[in-house]
Design an enzyme around this catalytic site. Structure first.
Site, PDB file in Angstrom:
ATOM      1  N   SER A  24      32.486  33.907  39.216  1.00  0.00           N
ATOM      2  CA  SER A  24      33.222  33.316  40.325  1.00  0.00           C
ATOM      3  C   SER A  24      33.454  31.846  40.025  1.00  0.00           C
ATOM      4  O   SER A  24      32.585  31.176  39.450  1.00  0.00           O
ATOM      5  CB  SER A  24      32.415  33.440  41.619  1.00  0.00           C
ATOM      6  OG  SER A  24      32.972  32.600  42.619  1.00  0.00           O
ATOM      7  N   ASP A  82      36.637  40.750  45.155  1.00  0.00           N
ATOM      8  CA  ASP A  82      37.081  40.467  46.520  1.00  0.00           C
ATOM      9  C   ASP A  82      37.607  41.785  47.086  1.00  0.00           C
ATOM     10  O   ASP A  82      38.819  41.976  47.237  1.00  0.00           O
ATOM     11  CB  ASP A  82      38.143  39.375  46.468  1.00  0.00           C
ATOM     12  CG  ASP A  82      37.600  38.111  45.822  1.00  0.00           C
ATOM     13  OD1 ASP A  82      36.991  37.311  46.527  1.00  0.00           O
ATOM     14  OD2 ASP A  82      37.749  37.959  44.583  1.00  0.00           O
ATOM     15  N   GLY A 134      41.074  41.523  41.628  1.00  0.00           N
ATOM     16  CA  GLY A 134      39.720  41.936  41.273  1.00  0.00           C
ATOM     17  C   GLY A 134      39.005  42.648  42.408  1.00  0.00           C
ATOM     18  O   GLY A 134      39.188  42.304  43.575  1.00  0.00           O
ATOM     19  N   GLN A 187      44.406  29.571  53.241  1.00  0.00           N
ATOM     20  CA  GLN A 187      43.306  30.536  53.321  1.00  0.00           C
ATOM     21  C   GLN A 187      41.934  29.887  53.469  1.00  0.00           C
ATOM     22  O   GLN A 187      40.918  30.573  53.478  1.00  0.00           O
ATOM     23  CB  GLN A 187      43.349  31.493  52.126  1.00  0.00           C
ATOM     24  CG  GLN A 187      42.937  30.904  50.805  1.00  0.00           C
ATOM     25  CD  GLN A 187      43.238  31.859  49.662  1.00  0.00           C
ATOM     26  OE1 GLN A 187      44.390  32.160  49.351  1.00  0.00           O
ATOM     27  NE2 GLN A 187      42.200  32.375  49.020  1.00  0.00           N
ATOM     28  N   HIS A 220      37.965  31.837  34.714  1.00  0.00           N
ATOM     29  CA  HIS A 220      36.779  32.249  33.953  1.00  0.00           C
ATOM     30  C   HIS A 220      37.100  33.594  33.308  1.00  0.00           C
ATOM     31  O   HIS A 220      38.209  34.144  33.486  1.00  0.00           O
ATOM     32  CB  HIS A 220      35.547  32.311  34.857  1.00  0.00           C
ATOM     33  CG  HIS A 220      35.758  33.089  36.125  1.00  0.00           C
ATOM     34  ND1 HIS A 220      35.995  34.452  36.145  1.00  0.00           N
ATOM     35  CD2 HIS A 220      35.804  32.693  37.430  1.00  0.00           C
ATOM     36  CE1 HIS A 220      36.139  34.858  37.386  1.00  0.00           C
ATOM     37  NE2 HIS A 220      36.050  33.811  38.190  1.00  0.00           N
ATOM     38  N   ARG A 224      33.298  29.693  42.116  1.00  0.00           N
ATOM     39  CA  ARG A 224      32.360  28.951  42.953  1.00  0.00           C
ATOM     40  C   ARG A 224      30.946  28.916  42.369  1.00  0.00           C
ATOM     41  O   ARG A 224      30.088  28.206  42.904  1.00  0.00           O
ATOM     42  CB  ARG A 224      32.337  29.529  44.371  1.00  0.00           C
ATOM     43  CG  ARG A 224      33.637  29.224  45.142  1.00  0.00           C
ATOM     44  CD  ARG A 224      33.544  29.628  46.601  1.00  0.00           C
ATOM     45  NE  ARG A 224      34.626  29.087  47.401  1.00  0.00           N
ATOM     46  CZ  ARG A 224      35.710  29.783  47.790  1.00  0.00           C
ATOM     47  NH1 ARG A 224      35.857  31.038  47.427  1.00  0.00           N
ATOM     48  NH2 ARG A 224      36.629  29.208  48.539  1.00  0.00           N
ATOM     49  N   GLY A 227      36.363  36.485  34.037  1.00  0.00           N
ATOM     50  CA  GLY A 227      36.753  37.526  34.994  1.00  0.00           C
ATOM     51  C   GLY A 227      38.260  37.527  35.227  1.00  0.00           C
ATOM     52  O   GLY A 227      38.899  38.587  35.272  1.00  0.00           O
ATOM     53  N   HIS A 228      38.834  36.328  35.366  1.00  0.00           N
ATOM     54  CA  HIS A 228      40.291  36.255  35.518  1.00  0.00           C
ATOM     55  C   HIS A 228      40.987  36.814  34.275  1.00  0.00           C
ATOM     56  O   HIS A 228      42.034  37.460  34.373  1.00  0.00           O
ATOM     57  CB  HIS A 228      40.741  34.805  35.720  1.00  0.00           C
ATOM     58  CG  HIS A 228      40.272  34.165  36.998  1.00  0.00           C
ATOM     59  ND1 HIS A 228      39.350  33.147  37.038  1.00  0.00           N
ATOM     60  CD2 HIS A 228      40.628  34.394  38.290  1.00  0.00           C
ATOM     61  CE1 HIS A 228      39.158  32.764  38.297  1.00  0.00           C
ATOM     62  NE2 HIS A 228      39.917  33.504  39.078  1.00  0.00           N
TER      63      HIS A 228
HETATM   64  P1  AMP Z   1      40.390  33.556  42.719  1.00  0.00           P
HETATM   65  O1  AMP Z   1      40.929  32.615  41.698  1.00  0.00           O
HETATM   66  O2  AMP Z   1      38.914  33.433  42.937  1.00  0.00           O
HETATM   67  O3  AMP Z   1      41.191  33.562  43.988  1.00  0.00           O
HETATM   68  O4  AMP Z   1      40.566  35.001  42.116  1.00  0.00           O
HETATM   69  C1  AMP Z   1      41.794  35.434  41.611  1.00  0.00           C
HETATM   70  C2  AMP Z   1      41.695  36.889  41.292  1.00  0.00           C
HETATM   71  O5  AMP Z   1      40.667  37.098  40.342  1.00  0.00           O
HETATM   72  C3  AMP Z   1      41.343  37.750  42.514  1.00  0.00           C
HETATM   73  O6  AMP Z   1      42.060  38.955  42.441  1.00  0.00           O
HETATM   74  C4  AMP Z   1      39.861  37.968  42.331  1.00  0.00           C
HETATM   75  O7  AMP Z   1      39.406  39.157  42.935  1.00  0.00           O
HETATM   76  C5  AMP Z   1      39.773  38.064  40.830  1.00  0.00           C
HETATM   77  N1  AMP Z   1      38.411  37.795  40.368  1.00  0.00           N
HETATM   78  C6  AMP Z   1      37.675  36.682  40.598  1.00  0.00           C
HETATM   79  N2  AMP Z   1      36.444  36.830  40.059  1.00  0.00           N
HETATM   80  C7  AMP Z   1      36.415  38.059  39.486  1.00  0.00           C
HETATM   81  C8  AMP Z   1      35.427  38.811  38.777  1.00  0.00           C
HETATM   82  N3  AMP Z   1      34.207  38.342  38.551  1.00  0.00           N
HETATM   83  N4  AMP Z   1      35.765  40.046  38.334  1.00  0.00           N
HETATM   84  C9  AMP Z   1      37.004  40.555  38.574  1.00  0.00           C
HETATM   85  N5  AMP Z   1      37.963  39.900  39.232  1.00  0.00           N
HETATM   86  C10 AMP Z   1      37.677  38.672  39.688  1.00  0.00           C
END
Ligand code: AMP
Length: 287
Positions: free
Chosen positions: A192, A157, A154, A68, A41, A194, A43-44
């Site tokens: 997220s 987390d 990010g 995990q 998304h 999720r 955020g990534h």
């Molecule tokens: P994930 O795919 O959810 O494991 O997240 C991968 C990376 O993206 C991790 O470092 C997360 O902290 C970061 N991340 C996920 N959502 C966000 C967000 N809304 N803002 C900033 N970083 C994010």
């Protein structure tokens, strides 16, 4: 041979990544790693943009890491829109995607783990006792394969970010671990993967999390010094909106230990269920 998926270059094995890293190094490029579980998304993409500030070659890993997830968690249900992720990466100028299978990451006979002790015990670690060991193990493997100058994670987390910084420091890993701010939807909800689990009603209710964190921040900046009172108000607001609070704590931003009084930098960290989505958020109360 690297694959091309939706305009992005994709490596499937550590050897392919290492060959790409060697070539990038020979061309004098700095390398940044952005580990993800896919279902990308905006955020990534902010992490990719942050990575680009530090490196000429950006590597994104996409791996839904079985290690995990707990036995009753959403490993099977976790969204895996791989082609779409590849096209988002191509658009964002990502130079290589590393997308291994679980069998490549953890071949027959696998038995090694990385564990960060105290930082992973409370907060998310309380309800998810094996989660962080899975995260630190897979990230250490990715750091070892990528040999990057920086790796970007990010702040959404937050406990994960602190544990990974500690891990790199404790184990002398040369890659610099960088944090990036939380990316939010226009109504403030932390982005997220999720969030797709939310029904329309739950999605409408969920921004109570960020609203109540902002209210807590305003209250503390106006002089409130009692963390118990602030926590109670956060819990009450999220519960009234239909959330099931897993935890709400106000902690020291580095040790993640609860603070007794709000007289120095602190971070409020929450995990709240809306329907079948467990949503995380956090905010500095006193910067
Ligand atoms: P994930 O795919 O959810 O494991 O997240 C991968 C990376 O993206 C991790 O470092 C997360 O902290 C970061 N991340 C996920 N959502 C966000 C967000 N809304 N803002 C900033 N970083 C994010």
């Amino acid at each position: 041979m690297l694959e091309n998926v939706a305009g992005a270059q994709v490596a499937r094995t550590p050897e392919e990544v290492r060959a790409w890293v060697r070539e990038a190094r020979q061309n004098g490029k700095r390398i940044a790693l952005v580990p993800t579980m896919g279902a990308l998304h905006a955020g990534h993409i902010t992490l990719v943009d942050a990575a680009r500030q530090h490196a000429e070659a950006v590597l994104v890993s996409i791996f839904v890491n079985p290690m995990q997830f707990g036995p009753k968690e959403d490993f099977s249900a976790y969204p895996r829109p791989f082609e779409n992720d590849c096209s988002r990466c191509a658009e964002a100028g990502v130079d290589l995607i590393y997308a291994p299978t679980p069998a490549t990451m953890y071949p027959e006979g696998y038995q090694s783990h990385v564990e960060v002790e105290r930082l992973t015990q409370g907060l998310c670690g309380a309800a998810r006792p094996t989660h962080f060991r899975g995260v630190t193990t897979v990230v250490m493997k990715l750091l070892n394969i990528a040999q990057a100058d920086v790796a970007v994670f990010g702040e959404k987390d937050y406990q994960q970010l602190q544990a990974l910084k500690r891990m790199a420091l404790d184990l002398d890993h040369p890659t610099q671990i960088l944090g990036a701010p939380i990316a939010r939807e226009s109504d403030g909800l932390a982005m997220s993967s999720r969030n797709v689990y939310l029904t329309a009603d739950e999605r409408a209710a969920a921004p109570v999390i960020v609203r109540s964190l902002r209210a807590a921040q305003a209250q503390v900046q106006a002089g409130e010094r009692d963390p118990k009172l602030v926590v109670a108000q956060l819990v009450a607001a999220m519960t009234a909106a239909g959330g099931r609070v897993d935890y709400t704590e106000i902690v020291d931003p580095e040790t993640l230990q609860p603070v007794a009084t709000l007289d120095r930098p602190t971070r409020a960290i929450v995990a709240t269920w809306f329907g079948r989505a467990r949503l995380l958020d956090n905010m500095d109360l006193l910067p």
